[in-house]
Design a protein around this motif. Structure first.
Motif, PDB file in Angstrom:
ATOM      1  N   MET A 147       0.694  -1.189  -0.106  1.00 61.19           N
ATOM      2  CA  MET A 147      -0.104  -0.033  -0.071  1.00 61.19           C
ATOM      3  C   MET A 147       0.980   1.172  -0.181  1.00 61.19           C
ATOM      4  SD  MET A 147      -3.009  -1.101  -0.223  1.00 61.19           S
ATOM      5  CE  MET A 147      -3.691   0.631  -0.164  1.00 61.19           C
ATOM      6  N   GLU A 148       2.125   1.179   0.696  1.00 61.02           N
ATOM      7  CA  GLU A 148       2.964   2.386   0.448  1.00 61.02           C
ATOM      8  C   GLU A 148       3.309   2.602  -0.563  1.00 61.02           C
ATOM      9  OE1 GLU A 148       7.111   3.619   2.768  1.00 61.02           O
ATOM     10  OE2 GLU A 148       6.673   1.676   2.924  1.00 61.02           O
ATOM     11  N   TYR A 149       3.498   1.470  -1.352  1.00 63.03           N
ATOM     12  CA  TYR A 149       4.098   1.760  -2.984  1.00 63.03           C
ATOM     13  C   TYR A 149       2.758   2.190  -3.706  1.00 63.03           C
ATOM     14  CZ  TYR A 149       5.494   0.593  -7.624  1.00 63.03           C
ATOM     15  OH  TYR A 149       5.580   0.769  -9.032  1.00 63.03           O
ATOM     16  N   LEU A 150       1.814   1.625  -3.476  1.00 60.44           N
ATOM     17  CA  LEU A 150       0.415   2.240  -4.162  1.00 60.44           C
ATOM     18  C   LEU A 150       0.307   3.584  -4.092  1.00 60.44           C
ATOM     19  CD1 LEU A 150      -2.017  -0.662  -4.212  1.00 60.44           C
ATOM     20  CD2 LEU A 150      -0.639  -0.086  -6.077  1.00 60.44           C
ATOM     21  N   HIS A 151       0.325   4.005  -2.863  1.00 61.40           N
ATOM     22  CA  HIS A 151       0.167   5.320  -2.515  1.00 61.40           C
ATOM     23  C   HIS A 151       1.316   6.470  -3.094  1.00 61.40           C
ATOM     24  CE1 HIS A 151      -3.028   4.743   0.879  1.00 61.40           C
ATOM     25  NE2 HIS A 151      -3.398   4.384  -0.265  1.00 61.40           N
ATOM     26  N   SER A 152       2.647   5.776  -3.066  1.00 62.15           N
ATOM     27  CA  SER A 152       3.629   6.557  -3.624  1.00 62.15           C
ATOM     28  C   SER A 152       3.475   6.886  -5.081  1.00 62.15           C
ATOM     29  CB  SER A 152       5.128   6.078  -3.327  1.00 62.15           C
ATOM     30  OG  SER A 152       5.117   4.887  -4.155  1.00 62.15           O
ATOM     31  N   ARG A 153       2.620   6.103  -5.723  1.00 63.34           N
ATOM     32  CA  ARG A 153       2.290   6.054  -7.162  1.00 63.34           C
ATOM     33  C   ARG A 153       0.977   6.879  -7.350  1.00 63.34           C
ATOM     34  NH1 ARG A 153       6.947   5.636  -7.189  1.00 63.34           N
ATOM     35  NH2 ARG A 153       8.058   3.662  -8.178  1.00 63.34           N
ATOM     36  N   ASN A 154       0.332   7.559  -6.370  1.00 62.70           N
ATOM     37  CA  ASN A 154      -0.960   8.189  -6.258  1.00 62.70           C
ATOM     38  C   ASN A 154      -2.094   7.283  -6.609  1.00 62.70           C
ATOM     39  OD1 ASN A 154       0.036  10.592  -5.182  1.00 62.70           O
ATOM     40  ND2 ASN A 154       0.981  11.022  -7.467  1.00 62.70           N
ATOM     41  N   ILE A 155      -2.079   6.217  -6.440  1.00 65.03           N
ATOM     42  CA  ILE A 155      -2.975   4.994  -6.485  1.00 65.03           C
ATOM     43  C   ILE A 155      -3.742   4.798  -5.226  1.00 65.03           C
ATOM     44  CG2 ILE A 155      -3.680   2.864  -7.383  1.00 65.03           C
ATOM     45  CD1 ILE A 155      -1.131   2.981  -9.070  1.00 65.03           C
ATOM     46  N   VAL A 156      -5.169   4.731  -5.474  1.00 68.26           N
ATOM     47  CA  VAL A 156      -5.995   4.790  -3.918  1.00 68.26           C
ATOM     48  C   VAL A 156      -6.634   3.402  -4.472  1.00 68.26           C
ATOM     49  CG1 VAL A 156      -7.726   5.207  -2.500  1.00 68.26           C
ATOM     50  CG2 VAL A 156      -6.174   6.954  -3.566  1.00 68.26           C
TER      51      VAL A 156
END
Length: 175
Positions: free
Chosen positions: A7-16
């Motif tokens: 989830m940290e990775y997804l959020h770093s890519r601006n993905i919710v």
């Protein structure tokens, strides 16, 4: 921890993600000494650009943040995933589905009014409890970020390794 890192990775890519729950976490048991957890099911995911929630409600009810249910704003942040992660931590701890015997209306009302959260068992490790409760805070701004969650889980994991064998908490035993 793996789910938090994902989830940290997804959020770093601006993905919710919008639908984080145990059913959407896949575990590879090829190496039983080190299972690997992956976040899956991106059907509801959106790229965050002042994320607008349109076309109805996104997610699965017991894991949905109050801001997704109250209709007060159609702009949400990645903190909706943090709320869901708090419920996932509870699922991991208890092995149960949240609010399994409740009607949808009661669940919605309780989440929106901030009067409903899963009951935390007495055997829960205090640090785990604190993290869960902070994740499901009513105010998204008070919820930790995934980098913070990952850091805290890493610290808890390291502490459990260094704790003498006879002093394992119930939280570690139930993981």
């Amino acid at each position: 921890m793996d789910a938090a890192f994902g989830m940290e990775y997804l959020h770093s890519r601006n993905i919710v993600h919008f639908d984080l729950k145990c059913d959407n976490l896949l575990v590879n048991l090829k190496d039983p000494s080190r299972p690997i957890c992956k976040v899956a099911d991106f059907g509801l995911s959106k790229i965050k650009r002042n994320t607008l929630v349109t076309g109805g409600v996104r997610g699965t009810l017991p894991w949905m943040a109050p801001e997704l249910l109250n209709g007060g704003s159609n702009k949400v942040s990645e903190k909706v995933d943090v709320f869901s992660f708090g419920i996932v931590l509870w699922e991991i701890l208890t092995g149960e589905e949240p609010y399994a015997n409740m009607h949808y209306g009661a669940i919605i009302g309780g989440i929106v009014n901030n009067t409903l959260r899963p009951p935390v068992p007495s055997f829960c490790d205090p640090e785990w409890r604190l993290l869960m409760e902070q994740c499901w805070a009513p105010d998204p701004m008070l919820r930790p970020s995934f980098p913070e969650i990952a850091r805290r889980l890493r610290t808890m994991s390291a502490a459990s390794i260094t704790r003498p064998q006879g002093l394992a908490t119930q939280t570690q035993l139930s993981k």
